[in-house]
Design a protein around this motif. Structure first.
Motif, PDB file in Angstrom:
ATOM      1  N   THR A 137       0.572  -1.362  -0.158  1.00 61.92           N
ATOM      2  CA  THR A 137      -0.228  -0.393  -0.325  1.00 61.92           C
ATOM      3  C   THR A 137       0.803   0.922  -0.104  1.00 61.92           C
ATOM      4  O   THR A 137       0.399   2.685   0.252  1.00 61.92           O
ATOM      5  N   ALA A 138       1.902   0.892  -0.282  1.00 58.84           N
ATOM      6  CA  ALA A 138       2.786   2.063  -0.199  1.00 58.84           C
ATOM      7  C   ALA A 138       3.975   2.562  -1.418  1.00 58.84           C
ATOM      8  O   ALA A 138       5.118   2.707  -1.390  1.00 58.84           O
ATOM      9  N   LEU A 143       6.499   6.626  -9.347  1.00 57.28           N
ATOM     10  CA  LEU A 143       7.824   5.991  -9.000  1.00 57.28           C
ATOM     11  C   LEU A 143       7.494   5.484 -10.630  1.00 57.28           C
ATOM     12  O   LEU A 143       6.980   5.146 -11.426  1.00 57.28           O
ATOM     13  N   THR A 144       9.094   5.993 -11.062  1.00 57.86           N
ATOM     14  CA  THR A 144       9.060   6.044 -12.888  1.00 57.86           C
ATOM     15  C   THR A 144       9.997   4.996 -13.766  1.00 57.86           C
ATOM     16  O   THR A 144      11.297   5.159 -11.757  1.00 57.86           O
ATOM     17  N   LEU A 145      10.805   4.262 -14.178  1.00 61.42           N
ATOM     18  CA  LEU A 145      11.390   3.562 -14.854  1.00 61.42           C
ATOM     19  C   LEU A 145      12.180   5.022 -15.630  1.00 61.42           C
ATOM     20  O   LEU A 145      10.852   4.665 -16.298  1.00 61.42           O
ATOM     21  N   ASP A 188       0.696  -2.431 -10.114  1.00 61.93           N
ATOM     22  CA  ASP A 188       1.733  -3.265 -10.179  1.00 61.93           C
ATOM     23  C   ASP A 188       2.413  -3.283  -8.173  1.00 61.93           C
ATOM     24  O   ASP A 188       3.146  -2.943  -8.204  1.00 61.93           O
ATOM     25  N   ALA A 189       1.461  -3.240  -7.652  1.00 64.44           N
ATOM     26  CA  ALA A 189       1.448  -3.637  -5.916  1.00 64.44           C
ATOM     27  C   ALA A 189       1.202  -5.184  -5.689  1.00 64.44           C
ATOM     28  O   ALA A 189       0.353  -5.692  -4.390  1.00 64.44           O
ATOM     29  N   VAL A 190       0.897  -6.136  -7.031  1.00 60.67           N
ATOM     30  CA  VAL A 190       1.708  -7.173  -5.675  1.00 60.67           C
ATOM     31  C   VAL A 190       1.946  -7.540  -5.104  1.00 60.67           C
ATOM     32  O   VAL A 190       3.153  -7.846  -5.243  1.00 60.67           O
ATOM     33  N   VAL A 191       1.481  -8.373  -3.939  1.00 59.17           N
ATOM     34  CA  VAL A 191       2.626  -9.329  -3.510  1.00 59.17           C
ATOM     35  C   VAL A 191       3.213 -10.006  -4.010  1.00 59.17           C
ATOM     36  O   VAL A 191       2.631 -10.591  -4.615  1.00 59.17           O
ATOM     37  N   GLY A 192       4.409  -9.898  -3.614  1.00 61.16           N
ATOM     38  CA  GLY A 192       5.629 -10.907  -4.275  1.00 61.16           C
ATOM     39  C   GLY A 192       7.381 -10.400  -4.534  1.00 61.16           C
ATOM     40  O   GLY A 192       7.271  -9.354  -3.879  1.00 61.16           O
ATOM     41  N   VAL A 220       7.398  -6.648  -3.884  1.00 57.76           N
ATOM     42  CA  VAL A 220       6.425  -5.863  -2.631  1.00 57.76           C
ATOM     43  C   VAL A 220       5.226  -7.145  -1.503  1.00 57.76           C
ATOM     44  O   VAL A 220       5.347  -8.071  -1.663  1.00 57.76           O
ATOM     45  N   ILE A 221       5.842  -6.503  -0.115  1.00 57.48           N
ATOM     46  CA  ILE A 221       5.350  -6.979   0.847  1.00 57.48           C
ATOM     47  C   ILE A 221       4.611  -6.605   1.381  1.00 57.48           C
ATOM     48  O   ILE A 221       3.547  -5.485   1.226  1.00 57.48           O
ATOM     49  N   ALA A 222       3.533  -7.898   1.588  1.00 59.63           N
ATOM     50  CA  ALA A 222       1.749  -7.370   1.981  1.00 59.63           C
ATOM     51  C   ALA A 222       1.334  -6.805   3.709  1.00 59.63           C
ATOM     52  O   ALA A 222       3.112  -7.043   4.051  1.00 59.63           O
ATOM     53  N   THR A 223       0.936  -5.961   3.659  1.00 64.27           N
ATOM     54  CA  THR A 223       0.828  -5.663   4.704  1.00 64.27           C
ATOM     55  C   THR A 223      -0.225  -6.424   6.168  1.00 64.27           C
ATOM     56  O   THR A 223      -0.530  -7.319   5.811  1.00 64.27           O
ATOM     57  N   PRO A 224       0.475  -6.553   7.549  1.00 64.21           N
ATOM     58  CA  PRO A 224      -0.019  -6.899   8.900  1.00 64.21           C
ATOM     59  C   PRO A 224      -1.523  -6.584   8.407  1.00 64.21           C
ATOM     60  O   PRO A 224      -1.697  -5.359   8.221  1.00 64.21           O
ATOM     61  N   GLY A 225      -2.410  -7.352   9.124  1.00 69.60           N
ATOM     62  CA  GLY A 225      -3.808  -7.121   9.200  1.00 69.60           C
ATOM     63  C   GLY A 225      -3.474  -6.253   9.647  1.00 69.60           C
ATOM     64  O   GLY A 225      -3.586  -6.123  11.163  1.00 69.60           O
ATOM     65  N   LYS A 226      -5.359  -5.760   9.717  1.00 66.74           N
ATOM     66  CA  LYS A 226      -5.823  -4.493  11.136  1.00 66.74           C
ATOM     67  C   LYS A 226      -6.066  -5.233  12.488  1.00 66.74           C
ATOM     68  O   LYS A 226      -6.511  -6.351  12.654  1.00 66.74           O
ATOM     69  N   PRO A 227      -5.089  -4.782  13.205  1.00 66.54           N
ATOM     70  CA  PRO A 227      -4.676  -5.621  14.751  1.00 66.54           C
ATOM     71  C   PRO A 227      -6.607  -5.244  15.544  1.00 66.54           C
ATOM     72  O   PRO A 227      -7.321  -3.838  15.224  1.00 66.54           O
ATOM     73  N   THR A 228      -6.435  -6.267  16.163  1.00 69.22           N
ATOM     74  CA  THR A 228      -8.277  -6.237  17.302  1.00 69.22           C
ATOM     75  C   THR A 228      -7.524  -6.017  18.355  1.00 69.22           C
ATOM     76  O   THR A 228      -6.690  -6.610  18.922  1.00 69.22           O
TER      77      THR A 228
END
Length: 233
Positions: A137-138, A143-145, A188-192, A220-228
């Motif tokens: 998400t960040a 961001l360009t090449l 371009d934000a698919v986790v992998g 691209v790193i997955a963000t952690p889930g929303k805490p409860t």
């Protein structure tokens, strides 16, 4: 009486000079020297055919440049069909003389001017060169090449127009055909890991000497889930 050069006049003069010094990019045969018959890729063989009534053989000569002012090389071929491989990029001028069975020589043919393209180098740089790992998400906006292309192993003065095609993990990205590629979020934000971006560059004037750039890899790193929160009394 001396005339003063005003800033406005100076600006016009500089503009005119810049226009005369600027070179149009070569993207068509008409952009080269008048009389050029064909454009060849760096590894192509130049193929020419001569025709003359009563000829038993032919003398072929190759001049460096777009005219016959230089020192020619007499080529080995003596038939009507010539196959030649120039060693460098640039203009070459060919002429032929017909020889009959008795050894009489014709007048020299009109010159045939060709152009051999140089090789291409390709490279890409990121607008964020120190960061290749992003949270899903960040990915930063903008961001360009950027692709850079250039002539390799050549001293020719012509500048060329290029065609670009961007790839992600070896698959062509639809519509990504300019010299820059702007990241699309979320596309371009698919986790992998190790999403490899490359670009292939070739000439506009002729589809040859295609070169693939270095790869820039993004993780691209997955963000952690929303805490409860649970309140413990």
């Amino acid at each position: 009486m001396k005339r003063l050069i005003t800033p406005k006049t100076l600006l016009v003069v500089l503009f005119l000079l810049a226009g005369t010094m600027a070179k149009a990019q070569v993207s068509a045969l008409s952009d080269l020297t008048a009389g050029t018959l064909a454009v060849y890729c760096p590894t192509d063989q130049v193929k020419l055919t001569a025709a003359s009534t009563g000829a038993a053989s032919y003398i072929w000569k190759r001049y460096p440049g777009a005219n016959t002012s230089g020192t020619p090389v007499t080529l080995a071929g003596t038939t009507a069909n010539l196959t030649d491989t120039p060693t460098d990029a640039g203009y070459y001028t060919y002429v032929s003389t017909a020889v009959n069975a008795e050894g009489c020589e014709s007048t020299v043919s009109d010159p045939a001017i060709v152009y051999v393209l140089p090789g291409i180098s390709a490279a890409i740089v990121s607008s964020s060169p120190s960061t290749t790992q992003y949270c899903e998400t960040a990915i930063p906006a903008g961001l360009t090449l950027t692709a850079t292309g250039g002539k390799t192993g050549a001293t020719v003065s012509e500048t060329f127009a290029y065609k670009y095609q961007w790839y992600k993990n070896g698959t062509a990205i639809t519509g990504a055909t300019s010299n820059t590629y702007a990241f699309a979020n979320p596309g371009d934000a698919v986790v992998g890991t190790n999403f490899a971006y490359t670009v292939r560059i070739t000439y506009v004037i002729k589809a040859c000497a295609e070169t693939t750039s270095n790869a820039i890899n993004f993780n691209v790193i997955a963000t952690p889930g929303k805490p409860t929160i649970v309140v413990t009394p």
